[in-house]
Design an enzyme around this catalytic site. Structure first.
Site, PDB file in Angstrom:
ATOM      1  NE  ARG A 128      -3.655   0.120   2.380  1.00  0.00           N
ATOM      2  CZ  ARG A 128      -3.349   0.776   3.357  1.00  0.00           C
ATOM      3  NH1 ARG A 128      -2.807   0.605   4.527  1.00  0.00           N
ATOM      4  NH2 ARG A 128      -4.321   2.208   3.743  1.00  0.00           N
ATOM      5  CE  LYS A 193       2.093  -5.403   6.681  1.00  0.00           C
ATOM      6  NZ  LYS A 193       1.657  -4.281   5.825  1.00  0.00           N
ATOM      7  NE  ARG A 328      -1.845  10.872  21.031  1.00  0.00           N
ATOM      8  CZ  ARG A 328      -2.662  11.773  21.876  1.00  0.00           C
ATOM      9  NH1 ARG A 328      -3.802  11.448  22.196  1.00  0.00           N
ATOM     10  NH2 ARG A 328      -2.256  13.163  21.493  1.00  0.00           N
TER      11      ARG A 328
END
Ligand code: BTN
Length: 332
Positions: A128, A193, A328
Site C-alpha cells: 500500500r 506484522k 499513539r
C-alpha cells in the site's frame, strides 16, 4: 518474454528443483544435468540469490540451500480443492501477481470469480501507499484473487476488512492460530506484522466492479529479511513452530475468501462488524490516524457498519474512512 529469458527461467527452475531438498549439489553435477557450463551454473546461482534464494557455496562440495524448500505445485493444490473451485494459476517468477491479474482484465480476458494467481517470487511486489513488498523466492505467499462486486464501486467499502476476516478465520480454523487485524488491511500476530492486503479496482465498463485482491502472507522469512523490512514482523512457521504446506494453504485461503466474500455480498459489511472488532489489534488503545487532512488522535473503538474506523475523541465517537493507523507515539 524473449526466448533467452524463457530459457534462463527454465534453467533456474531446474536448478531450484535439484536444490530444493536441501542436499549439496556440485557445480559439475548441476552442469551435467542441465547441459550448460559450470560458469553458466555459477551465473544462474547468482541470479537465484538475487531473487531471494538463500543458496550458499560449500567449499569443494558445491551449492546448498540454507533451508530445504517445498515448491508450489498445482497438482498437489488441486487435491485440496473441491471439484467446483475456481482455477489456480502458478507463475514461477513474476513482477507482481496483482499487476498480472489487472493486466489480464485490461486486455479484456474473462476471469472467473475466485480465480487465483500465485507466484514463487515477485520482482516488483507492491504494498500500500506505493511501498514495495519484499517477495523473496519460495519463502512466503504472494497471492492475488479476482472478484467481481455486483453492486458497483460503492460495495467495495469494507472489502479489505472482510478479506482480513477471511484470512483470520482460515488460520484459526485450520491452524488453530489466533491473529489480529489492523484497520484497514494488515494482519498481526503478537504485535508483529504477519501479512498485508492490497485491494485494487480495475476500470469499470459495466455496473459491476472488477476487483483484484492481493495478499502477502509471511510463511518463512529468510534471514536477509531483517535488513529489508523496517517494521517488526513475524511468519507462520515461527508462530506454529512447525513446517507449513503452502500447497494446502493456498486452496484453503481461496475457499475461505470465496465463502466470506459471498456472505459480504449478500449481507453487507454490517454482519462483519463484530468479527472485525473481536480481532482489532488496537482495541481500546490510544491511536493516531494520519491522513491528507492531518492527524486525529483518539481511543480505538473498532469499526462501524460501513467499515469506518471509530475513534473516541473527547467522549464522542467519530468514524473515519481513510488514513493510516498507528499506536499513539509509534511510527505507522
Ligand atoms: C501492504 O501491507 O502494504 C499490502 C501488501 C500486499 C502484497 C501482496 S503480495 C501479492 C500481491 N501482489 C502484489 O504486488 N502485492 C500484493
Amino acid at each position: 518474454m524473449t526466448k533467452s529469458t524463457a530459457q534462463s527461467l527454465m534453467l533456474q527452475r531446474q536448478l531450484i528443483q535439484y536444490l530444493a531438498a536441501g542436499d549439496c549439489c556440485s557445480g559439475e553435477w548441476l552442469a551435467q544435468q542441465t547441459g550448460i557450463s559450470r560458469a553458466a551454473i555459477a551465473r544462474h546461482i547468482d541470479q537465484l540469490q538475487e531473487i531471494g534464494l538463500d543458496i550458499y557455496a560449500v567449499t569443494g562440495k558445491g551449492y546448498r540451500l540454507a533451508t530445504p524448500l517445498q515448491l508450489l505445485d498445482l497438482t498437489e493444490m488441486k487435491q485440496y480443492q473441491s471439484a467446483a473451485a475456481p482455477e489456480i494459476w502458478l507463475q514461477h517468477l513474476t513482477d507482481s501477481t496483482n499487476t498480472q491479474l489487472l493486466k489480464r482484465l485490461q486486455d479484456g480476458h474473462q476471469l472467473q470469480k475466485g480465480q487465483v494467481l500465485v507466484a514463487e517470487a515477485q520482482t516488483a511486489g507492491r504494498g500500500r501507499r506505493g511501498n514495495s513488498w519484499f517477495s523473496p523466492f519460495g519463502s512466503n505467499l504472494y497471492f492475488s484473487m479476482y472478484w467481481q462486486l455486483e453492486h458497483g464501486i460503492q460495495a467495495a467499502m469494507g472489502l479489505s476488512l472482510v478479506v482480513g476476516i477471511a484470512i483470520a478465520r482460515m488460520l484459526e480454523q485450520h491452524y488453530q492460530l489466533g491473529v489480529q487485524l489492523k484497520w484497514p488491511n494488515d494482519l498481526y500476530a503478537g504485535q508483529r506484522k504477519l501479512g498485508g492486503i492490497l485491494v485494487e479496482l480495475s476500470g469499470q465498463t459495466h455496473a459491476n466492479c472488477d476487483v483484484v485482491i492481493g495478499i502477502g502472507l509471511n510463511i518463512q522469512m529468510p534471514a536477509q529479511a531483517q535488513q529489508q523490512i523496517s517494521q517488526p514482523f513475524t511468519d507462520l512457521v515461527s508462530l506454529l513452530d512447525k513446517p507449513l504446506n503452502r500447497n494446502e494453504l493456498i486452496p484453503l485461503l481461496q475457499h475461505s475468501l470465496c465463502e466470506t466474500l459471498s456472505q459480504f455480498e449478500h449481507s453487507g459489511f454490517n454482519s462483519f462488524v463484530e468479527a472485525f472488532n473481536q480481532r482489532n489489534v488496537f482495541a481500546g488503545q490510544p491511536v493516531t490516524l494520519s491522513g491528507a487532512g492531518g492527524s486525529q488522535h483518539g481511543i480505538c473503538q473498532g469499526v462501524d457498519g460501513q467499515g469506518g474506523l471509530v475513534l473516541e475523541q473527547q467522549g464522542q465517537q467519530k468514524a473515519y474512512y481513510g488514513g493510516e493507523l498507528s499506536l499513539r507515539g509509534q511510527p505507522e
